[in-house]
Scaffold this active site. Sequence first.
Site, PDB file in Angstrom:
ATOM      1  N   GLU A  46      22.565 -25.699  48.613  1.00 25.32           N
ATOM      2  CA  GLU A  46      23.146 -25.859  47.280  1.00 25.32           C
ATOM      3  C   GLU A  46      24.673 -25.987  47.367  1.00 25.32           C
ATOM      4  O   GLU A  46      25.331 -25.206  48.059  1.00 25.32           O
ATOM      5  CB  GLU A  46      22.758 -24.635  46.438  1.00 25.32           C
ATOM      6  CG  GLU A  46      23.255 -24.641  45.009  1.00 25.32           C
ATOM      7  CD  GLU A  46      22.787 -23.410  44.246  1.00 25.32           C
ATOM      8  OE1 GLU A  46      22.952 -23.382  43.015  1.00 25.32           O
ATOM      9  OE2 GLU A  46      22.264 -22.462  44.888  1.00 25.32           O
ATOM     10  N   LYS A 115      20.441 -28.823  38.152  1.00 30.17           N
ATOM     11  CA  LYS A 115      19.793 -27.507  38.112  1.00 30.17           C
ATOM     12  C   LYS A 115      19.389 -27.178  36.681  1.00 30.17           C
ATOM     13  O   LYS A 115      20.146 -27.415  35.736  1.00 30.17           O
ATOM     14  CB  LYS A 115      20.764 -26.456  38.654  1.00 30.17           C
ATOM     15  CG  LYS A 115      20.189 -25.071  38.893  1.00 30.17           C
ATOM     16  CD  LYS A 115      21.227 -24.220  39.636  1.00 30.17           C
ATOM     17  CE  LYS A 115      20.701 -22.836  39.980  1.00 30.17           C
ATOM     18  NZ  LYS A 115      21.676 -22.078  40.801  1.00 30.17           N
ATOM     19  N   CYS A 165      17.744 -23.460  43.688  1.00 30.52           N
ATOM     20  CA  CYS A 165      17.886 -22.004  43.772  1.00 30.52           C
ATOM     21  C   CYS A 165      17.193 -21.240  42.650  1.00 30.52           C
ATOM     22  O   CYS A 165      15.997 -21.008  42.681  1.00 30.52           O
ATOM     23  CB  CYS A 165      19.359 -21.640  43.860  1.00 30.52           C
ATOM     24  SG  CYS A 165      19.621 -19.977  44.560  1.00 30.52           S
ATOM     25  N   SER A 192      21.279 -18.505  48.119  1.00 32.76           N
ATOM     26  CA  SER A 192      20.758 -17.182  47.793  1.00 32.76           C
ATOM     27  C   SER A 192      21.448 -16.140  48.667  1.00 32.76           C
ATOM     28  O   SER A 192      21.282 -16.123  49.887  1.00 32.76           O
ATOM     29  CB  SER A 192      19.241 -17.158  48.023  1.00 32.76           C
ATOM     30  OG  SER A 192      18.704 -15.920  47.668  1.00 32.76           O
ATOM     31  N   SER A 347     -34.358 -13.082  68.522  1.00 39.94           N
ATOM     32  CA  SER A 347     -34.574 -13.938  69.689  1.00 39.94           C
ATOM     33  C   SER A 347     -33.780 -13.503  70.904  1.00 39.94           C
ATOM     34  O   SER A 347     -34.019 -13.995  72.011  1.00 39.94           O
ATOM     35  CB  SER A 347     -34.176 -15.375  69.341  1.00 39.94           C
ATOM     36  OG  SER A 347     -32.762 -15.462  69.148  1.00 39.94           O
ATOM     37  N   GLY A 348     -32.808 -12.627  70.718  1.00 40.96           N
ATOM     38  CA  GLY A 348     -31.894 -12.302  71.809  1.00 40.96           C
ATOM     39  C   GLY A 348     -30.701 -13.229  71.845  1.00 40.96           C
ATOM     40  O   GLY A 348     -29.870 -13.149  72.751  1.00 40.96           O
ATOM     41  N   ASN A 446     -44.817 -10.778  53.169  1.00 39.37           N
ATOM     42  CA  ASN A 446     -45.808 -10.611  52.109  1.00 39.37           C
ATOM     43  C   ASN A 446     -46.588  -9.314  52.292  1.00 39.37           C
ATOM     44  O   ASN A 446     -46.845  -8.581  51.324  1.00 39.37           O
ATOM     45  CB  ASN A 446     -46.785 -11.793  52.103  1.00 39.37           C
ATOM     46  CG  ASN A 446     -46.135 -13.085  51.624  1.00 39.37           C
ATOM     47  OD1 ASN A 446     -46.635 -14.169  51.896  1.00 39.37           O
ATOM     48  ND2 ASN A 446     -45.024 -12.992  50.913  1.00 39.37           N
ATOM     49  N   GLY A 450     -41.573  -7.371  51.570  1.00 41.96           N
ATOM     50  CA  GLY A 450     -40.202  -7.451  52.065  1.00 41.96           C
ATOM     51  C   GLY A 450     -39.574  -8.820  51.861  1.00 41.96           C
ATOM     52  O   GLY A 450     -40.152  -9.732  51.255  1.00 41.96           O
TER      53      GLY A 450
END
Length: 623
Positions: A46, A115, A165, A192, A347-348, A446, A450
Amino acid sequence: MEYGYIKTATATFDIQVGCVTANVEKMKGLMGQARERQVELLVFPELCVTGYSCGDLFLTRGLLTQAREGLKRLAEATAGSHCLVVAGAPVCHNQRLYNCAVFLQDGQLRGIVPKSYIPGYKEFYEKRWFASGRQIQAEEEQGVPFGTHVMMQLGEDVQVAAEICEDLWVSDSPSIRHCLNGADLVVNLSASNETISKKAYRQDLVKMQSAKCMCGYIYASSGEGESTTDLVFSGHCMIAENGSIKAESYQEREGLLTALIDVQKLQNDRVKMNSENEAVDMEAYVRVQLKRDAFGHLPKQVDPCPFVPADHEKRMERCREVMRLQATGLYERLKKTGLKKAVIGISGGLDSTLALLVTLEAYRKLGRPAGDIIAITMPGFGTSAHTRANSDRLMELCGVTARVIPIAEACRQHMRDIGHPEDVYDVTYENIQARERTQILMDVANQEGGLVVGTGDLSEAALGWCTYNGDHMSMYGVNASIPKTLVKYLVSAYGEMHPELGEVLTAICDTVISPELLPLGENGLISQSTEAAIGKYDLHDFFLYHFIRNGFQREKIEALARIAFPGVSPDTIEKTGETFFRRFFSQQFKRSCMPDGPKVGSVSLSPRGDWRMPSDASVLDYL
C-alpha cells in the site's frame, strides 16, 4: 500446454518515506527480477510509491506530482512484458485524494482502484488525507478506468480485482463483491502495522477470505523503511488459495515471495459450489482485457497422497476423526433400526479389518458387547494360511463372535448346477465365490436379526473392482468414502492407538492386496494381486482425487502425477490413467445402486450425494 496455473508474487523493499525516486528505482529492480522468474502478477504494498507513513506530506503538491510521475516511470518499465504489476500510490481524482491500487502492464497504466474503507481510529489517521472510493464504481482518471468496479482480465479467463488493507478487516469487504462477480484473484495492498498477536489474526483473515470467496488472495504489506515514529511494520506477505496459505514471508527486508495459484481448480470449485447462483445480483464491472503469456506453469512439488496428511501427528488426528465419523454413521443406523447384531465378513485384508474396527467403535458407543458382532470368515479356493491366521487372530483379540463357514463345496455345487468347469478360472469362477459369501452374510443377518456391514472402499467403487451383488452389496457400507490409500493408514493408526492389536494389524497392512479368488500358487502363497492387475492404488487414488475433487482433465492429472511420482515411468502413469478412466466410466452402474454409507471426506461417489452420472456415459474423450 496451459494447465491453469498462474505465477503470482508479492514484493517488499526498504521504502524511503517521501522519496518517490528511490522507491521507484527499487520497484523497477524487483519488477526485473519478477520478469526473469516468469511472474505473471506482481503485487507491491500500500502506498509504496511514496511510503505509507508520509503523514501530512500527502497534502503537498510536490509529493503528489512526484507520485504521478513515478507511476509513469513504473508503467514505462513494464514495456514489453505481460506481467501485471499492482502498485500502491496516492491519486487525485476530482479534487479528492484517494489511496489506490494502480494496475500497470506492457508500458501503460491499465486501471486504478481506490480504497473503500478509510480507517480513522486508534493509530490510524487516513481520513485526514484520503477520501473513500466506495461510491465510485467506474469513472476515468489519467485515461484509464477508475473505481471500485474495475477488474483486470488476464488472457481468456483469469480475472484480477483489488482491495486495500482495511477493506479486508471490515464485514463488507469489497473482495466478496469482486468474487461474486467473477474475480479469480484478489490483490490486497496493505500497510498493516505490527502489534502483539496481530500476525496470527491477519493470517486467519487472509485464509478465511480466500476460502469464503474461493479465490486466490495475494496480500503484500509494507515492511522496513516505513516511519517508526509511532508504529512498526513487518512486511508480512501472504499468498493464499481457497483457505490455504501457499507462501508466506515475515520481516523480510527486500525480495519476492512467489507461489503458483491453480485458477482452474478455483473456477471448478465455484461451478460446483453454486449456493449463491440465484442469490446474487450481478453488478456492472469494467473489465480491462490484457494479454497473458502462456508459460505453462506447473508446481515443482505435488503431494502424491492427497487423501493422507504427510505429517504423522496430523495423520493420526485425521485417522481418529475419520473413524469417529464412520463409527457414528453405523451407530446411528443400528440405533434407529433397533438391530442388536452386526454381521461382517472377515478376509484378513485391509477393508474388512477396517470395517470390523469401525464396528467395534460403534458398539462401544452403543454400550453393547463386542460379542454382538458376528464376524464370519469364509475360506475359499484362494484363501491363504497367512490371511486365515490373521482373520482368526483379529477376531479373537477383538472379542467378537467368530464363525468359520467354508464356501468351496457350495461353490462347486453351484458350478455343477450352471455347467461351469471347476478348472476354468474366469470372472464367473471368481464371482461365484464373492456372491456365495454375500449370500451367507445376508442369510445369517436374517437369522440373527442383524445388519450386514459392508467392507468395500471408495477406490474399489471408483474402479468397479467389486462383484455386482456380491461384495458390492451390504446393508450399510462404512468404508464407502474411504480410499484405499487411507484405509491402510487407518488400520495402522488404530494399531498405534490400541497396542494389543498392533502386531496383527501390522501383519494385515503388510499383506499383498488381493481378493483371493484364484487358487493358491506354489507353497500356498497368494497368486492373485489386485495392483498387478489394474495398477497401483496410490496412482488410482491420485487420479480419483483430482478428477472428482478438482474436476481436472486427464492431461493435467498425468502432468501432476509425473511430478508427484518421479520414480514412476510416464508410460506407467499414462497406462494407469487409461485404466482409471475406462473402468470409472464403465462401472458407474455399480455405483448407481450402492448401499448407504457415510461421507467422511471431500470425495464421495454416492449416487444420492456427490456423484450422479449416467451409467452409459461415453469415455472416448478421456482416452
